[in-house]
Scaffold this motif. Sequence first.
Motif, PDB file in Angstrom:
ATOM      1  N   MET A   1       0.832  -1.207   0.000  1.00 58.87           N
ATOM      2  CA  MET A   1       0.000   0.000   0.000  1.00 58.87           C
ATOM      3  C   MET A   1       0.865   1.255   0.000  1.00 58.87           C
ATOM      4  SD  MET A   1      -3.044  -1.035  -0.267  1.00 58.87           S
ATOM      5  CE  MET A   1      -4.152   0.263   0.252  1.00 58.87           C
ATOM      6  N   ALA A   2       2.096   1.118   0.499  1.00 57.26           N
ATOM      7  CA  ALA A   2       2.998   2.271   0.509  1.00 57.26           C
ATOM      8  C   ALA A   2       3.283   2.753  -0.910  1.00 57.26           C
ATOM      9  CB  ALA A   2       4.303   1.911   1.219  1.00 57.26           C
ATOM     10  N   LEU A   3       3.129   1.846  -1.877  1.00 57.21           N
ATOM     11  CA  LEU A   3       3.313   2.241  -3.278  1.00 57.21           C
ATOM     12  C   LEU A   3       2.346   3.365  -3.637  1.00 57.21           C
ATOM     13  CD1 LEU A   3       3.542  -1.269  -4.968  1.00 57.21           C
ATOM     14  CD2 LEU A   3       5.375   0.418  -4.806  1.00 57.21           C
ATOM     15  N   LYS A   4       1.192   3.338  -2.970  1.00 54.04           N
ATOM     16  CA  LYS A   4       0.171   4.350  -3.219  1.00 54.04           C
ATOM     17  C   LYS A   4       0.627   5.693  -2.643  1.00 54.04           C
ATOM     18  CE  LYS A   4      -4.782   4.738  -2.454  1.00 54.04           C
ATOM     19  NZ  LYS A   4      -5.976   3.926  -2.177  1.00 54.04           N
ATOM     20  N   LYS A   5       1.084   5.625  -1.397  1.00 50.28           N
ATOM     21  CA  LYS A   5       1.542   6.847  -0.731  1.00 50.28           C
ATOM     22  C   LYS A   5       2.670   7.488  -1.522  1.00 50.28           C
ATOM     23  CE  LYS A   5       1.293   5.684   3.762  1.00 50.28           C
ATOM     24  NZ  LYS A   5       2.024   5.230   4.957  1.00 50.28           N
ATOM     25  N   MET A   6       3.497   6.646  -2.127  1.00 48.42           N
ATOM     26  CA  MET A   6       4.657   7.153  -2.864  1.00 48.42           C
ATOM     27  C   MET A   6       4.291   7.596  -4.274  1.00 48.42           C
ATOM     28  SD  MET A   6       7.382   4.323  -1.684  1.00 48.42           S
ATOM     29  CE  MET A   6       7.817   4.125   0.049  1.00 48.42           C
ATOM     30  N   GLY A   7       3.028   7.446  -4.643  1.00 50.89           N
ATOM     31  CA  GLY A   7       2.581   7.936  -5.944  1.00 50.89           C
ATOM     32  C   GLY A   7       2.911   7.021  -7.111  1.00 50.89           C
ATOM     33  N   ILE A   8       3.264   5.757  -6.831  1.00 52.84           N
ATOM     34  CA  ILE A   8       3.574   4.832  -7.925  1.00 52.84           C
ATOM     35  C   ILE A   8       2.297   4.201  -8.470  1.00 52.84           C
ATOM     36  CG2 ILE A   8       4.878   2.751  -8.583  1.00 52.84           C
ATOM     37  CD1 ILE A   8       6.678   5.089  -7.771  1.00 52.84           C
ATOM     38  N   VAL A   9       1.471   3.708  -7.560  1.00 54.17           N
ATOM     39  CA  VAL A   9       0.206   3.068  -7.947  1.00 54.17           C
ATOM     40  C   VAL A   9      -0.912   3.776  -7.196  1.00 54.17           C
ATOM     41  CG1 VAL A   9      -1.029   0.877  -8.064  1.00 54.17           C
ATOM     42  CG2 VAL A   9       1.461   0.881  -8.009  1.00 54.17           C
ATOM     43  N   ASN A  10      -1.888   4.299  -7.912  1.00 53.96           N
ATOM     44  CA  ASN A  10      -2.942   5.059  -7.236  1.00 53.96           C
ATOM     45  C   ASN A  10      -3.996   4.185  -6.587  1.00 53.96           C
ATOM     46  OD1 ASN A  10      -1.807   7.507  -8.041  1.00 53.96           O
ATOM     47  ND2 ASN A  10      -2.738   7.278 -10.066  1.00 53.96           N
ATOM     48  N   ASN A  11      -4.082   2.948  -7.050  1.00 57.42           N
ATOM     49  CA  ASN A  11      -5.228   2.114  -6.679  1.00 57.42           C
ATOM     50  C   ASN A  11      -4.766   0.717  -6.289  1.00 57.42           C
ATOM     51  OD1 ASN A  11      -4.205   1.890  -9.289  1.00 57.42           O
ATOM     52  ND2 ASN A  11      -6.028   0.837  -9.994  1.00 57.42           N
ATOM     53  N   TYR A  12      -3.743   0.631  -5.455  1.00 55.84           N
ATOM     54  CA  TYR A  12      -3.194  -0.703  -5.204  1.00 55.84           C
ATOM     55  C   TYR A  12      -4.227  -1.717  -4.744  1.00 55.84           C
ATOM     56  CZ  TYR A  12      -0.302  -4.596  -4.508  1.00 55.84           C
ATOM     57  OH  TYR A  12       0.189  -5.862  -4.657  1.00 55.84           O
ATOM     58  N   GLU A  13      -5.190  -1.277  -3.920  1.00 60.31           N
ATOM     59  CA  GLU A  13      -6.173  -2.226  -3.376  1.00 60.31           C
ATOM     60  C   GLU A  13      -7.021  -2.874  -4.465  1.00 60.31           C
ATOM     61  OE1 GLU A  13      -5.868   0.933  -2.748  1.00 60.31           O
ATOM     62  OE2 GLU A  13      -7.802   1.976  -2.674  1.00 60.31           O
ATOM     63  N   ASP A  14      -7.020  -2.305  -5.660  1.00 59.41           N
ATOM     64  CA  ASP A  14      -7.782  -2.882  -6.762  1.00 59.41           C
ATOM     65  C   ASP A  14      -7.285  -4.285  -7.145  1.00 59.41           C
ATOM     66  OD1 ASP A  14      -9.918  -2.600  -8.554  1.00 59.41           O
ATOM     67  OD2 ASP A  14      -8.530  -2.182 -10.204  1.00 59.41           O
ATOM     68  N   ILE A  15      -6.104  -4.650  -6.682  1.00 62.67           N
ATOM     69  CA  ILE A  15      -5.570  -5.987  -6.950  1.00 62.67           C
ATOM     70  C   ILE A  15      -6.540  -7.066  -6.451  1.00 62.67           C
ATOM     71  CG2 ILE A  15      -4.187  -6.172  -4.799  1.00 62.67           C
ATOM     72  CD1 ILE A  15      -2.833  -7.288  -8.172  1.00 62.67           C
ATOM     73  N   LYS A  16      -7.275  -6.752  -5.385  1.00 58.38           N
ATOM     74  CA  LYS A  16      -8.239  -7.707  -4.814  1.00 58.38           C
ATOM     75  C   LYS A  16      -9.381  -8.026  -5.769  1.00 58.38           C
ATOM     76  CE  LYS A  16      -9.495  -5.506  -0.992  1.00 58.38           C
ATOM     77  NZ  LYS A  16      -8.756  -4.352  -0.461  1.00 58.38           N
ATOM     78  N   ASN A  17      -9.620  -7.121  -6.716  1.00 56.11           N
ATOM     79  CA  ASN A  17     -10.734  -7.330  -7.657  1.00 56.11           C
ATOM     80  C   ASN A  17     -10.279  -8.002  -8.943  1.00 56.11           C
ATOM     81  OD1 ASN A  17     -12.331  -5.841  -5.840  1.00 56.11           O
ATOM     82  ND2 ASN A  17     -11.533  -3.937  -6.715  1.00 56.11           N
ATOM     83  N   GLN A  18      -9.020  -8.451  -8.979  1.00 57.32           N
ATOM     84  CA  GLN A  18      -8.473  -9.007 -10.220  1.00 57.32           C
ATOM     85  C   GLN A  18      -8.352 -10.525 -10.145  1.00 57.32           C
ATOM     86  OE1 GLN A  18      -7.781  -6.815 -12.662  1.00 57.32           O
ATOM     87  NE2 GLN A  18      -8.030  -4.958 -11.430  1.00 57.32           N
ATOM     88  N   SER A  19      -8.635 -11.143 -11.279  1.00 53.27           N
ATOM     89  CA  SER A  19      -8.542 -12.603 -11.367  1.00 53.27           C
ATOM     90  C   SER A  19      -7.600 -12.961 -12.504  1.00 53.27           C
ATOM     91  CB  SER A  19      -9.921 -13.184 -11.651  1.00 53.27           C
ATOM     92  OG  SER A  19     -10.482 -12.532 -12.790  1.00 53.27           O
ATOM     93  N   VAL A  20      -6.744 -13.944 -12.300  1.00 50.78           N
ATOM     94  CA  VAL A  20      -5.736 -14.285 -13.304  1.00 50.78           C
ATOM     95  C   VAL A  20      -5.708 -15.800 -13.526  1.00 50.78           C
ATOM     96  CG1 VAL A  20      -3.272 -14.185 -13.884  1.00 50.78           C
ATOM     97  CG2 VAL A  20      -4.330 -12.260 -12.686  1.00 50.78           C
ATOM     98  N   ILE A  21      -5.747 -16.202 -14.791  1.00 49.59           N
ATOM     99  CA  ILE A  21      -5.551 -17.612 -15.156  1.00 49.59           C
ATOM    100  C   ILE A  21      -4.056 -17.832 -15.392  1.00 49.59           C
ATOM    101  CG2 ILE A  21      -5.763 -19.225 -17.114  1.00 49.59           C
ATOM    102  CD1 ILE A  21      -8.673 -18.591 -17.304  1.00 49.59           C
ATOM    103  N   ILE A  22      -3.507 -18.898 -14.821  1.00 52.38           N
ATOM    104  CA  ILE A  22      -2.132 -19.294 -15.138  1.00 52.38           C
ATOM    105  C   ILE A  22      -2.177 -20.693 -15.720  1.00 52.38           C
ATOM    106  CG2 ILE A  22       0.210 -19.711 -14.255  1.00 52.38           C
ATOM    107  CD1 ILE A  22      -0.285 -17.685 -12.077  1.00 52.38           C
ATOM    108  N   VAL A  23      -1.713 -20.824 -16.962  1.00 51.65           N
ATOM    109  CA  VAL A  23      -1.634 -22.141 -17.587  1.00 51.65           C
ATOM    110  C   VAL A  23      -0.190 -22.603 -17.525  1.00 51.65           C
ATOM    111  CG1 VAL A  23      -2.212 -23.558 -19.577  1.00 51.65           C
ATOM    112  CG2 VAL A  23      -3.409 -21.396 -19.219  1.00 51.65           C
TER     113      VAL A  23
END
Length: 292
Positions: free
Chosen positions: A20-42
């Motif tokens: 979350m510190a990435l957000k404070k540092m201005g790198i990623v504005n929406n880090y918590e959005d990772i929770k809404n992401q789904s990824v397939i790995i084959v």
Amino acid sequence: EKIDKMSSEVVDSNPYSRLMALKKMGIVNNYEDIKNQSVIIVGLGGIGSVAAEMLTRCGVGKLLLFDYDTVEIANMNRLFFRPDQAGLSKTKAAEQTLQHINPDVSFETYNYNITTIDSFEHFKSRIEKGGIVPDTPVSLVLGCVDNFEARTAINQACLELNRSWMESGVSENAISGHIQFIVPGETACFQCVPPLIVASGIDERTLKREGVCAASLPTTMGIVAGMLIQNTLKYLLKFGEVSYLLGYNALLDYFPKDNIKPNPECSNSICVKQQKAYQEYLKSLPPPVAVV
Ligand code: ATP
Ligand code: ZN
């Protein structure tokens, strides 16, 4: 005294506070959005298993893991799996470990060959409907397989469904690798450029030949997994610049970067159709406004 104070500030019971510190540092504005992401790995081999662990530790919402193989003692020259998991399916062994590392991630695992007719249809339906909200597509598909047939199957499924995916691989001699972000119609698909990459010097032997015992370095595979998940995070959380084609040559420490245009004569007719649709879309955009 100063150092003590700093370290006590950094230590926090929430394992995600440093992300979350990435957000404070201005790198990623929406880090918590990772929770809404789904990824397939084959493929949960040298690249895919490490990629899955990275996404788990980053707090991804959901992982859908596909692999037809079991853990073998011969895999111990790679990262991630442990000797006591030998004999388990890679999908179950991975789910076990990853669930323990981060219980907030939800998992679907499929222990089958994605290239057989029935499995291919099922695989496609998970791309289309396996998102966090049921019956919505997953956010991204990652190809971490080691053979041409499986790569072609992922390519076919993603072209048919018009979904973006990232392909990855390490050469047989283990000293080079690549990742490739494929957007149907917009970039070259896996079948657009058959002898993979000539201009940028990426080793085409990344595509495994049958019957040849491949070398293996956990270093090269770990680096390529890192490149793949860095690109995935940038794509999912919209920061930095997503790479289309990024290579790694271990002997020279050379990282060629490229963006390959789709081939209008691609052997895959759906690719050609998606290319036309993309060109139509570009034409439909309003003309750029001149900046005075
Ligand atoms: P090696 O080939 O050196 O014995 P490996 O099979 O683990 O090792 P990797 O390149 O590390 O090779 O990983 C590729 C992974 O992709 C493997 O775990 C393999 O089982 C999986 N895989 C390959 N093709 C398919 C497929 N058609 N369906 C499901 N999983 C696949
Ligand atoms: Zn193509």
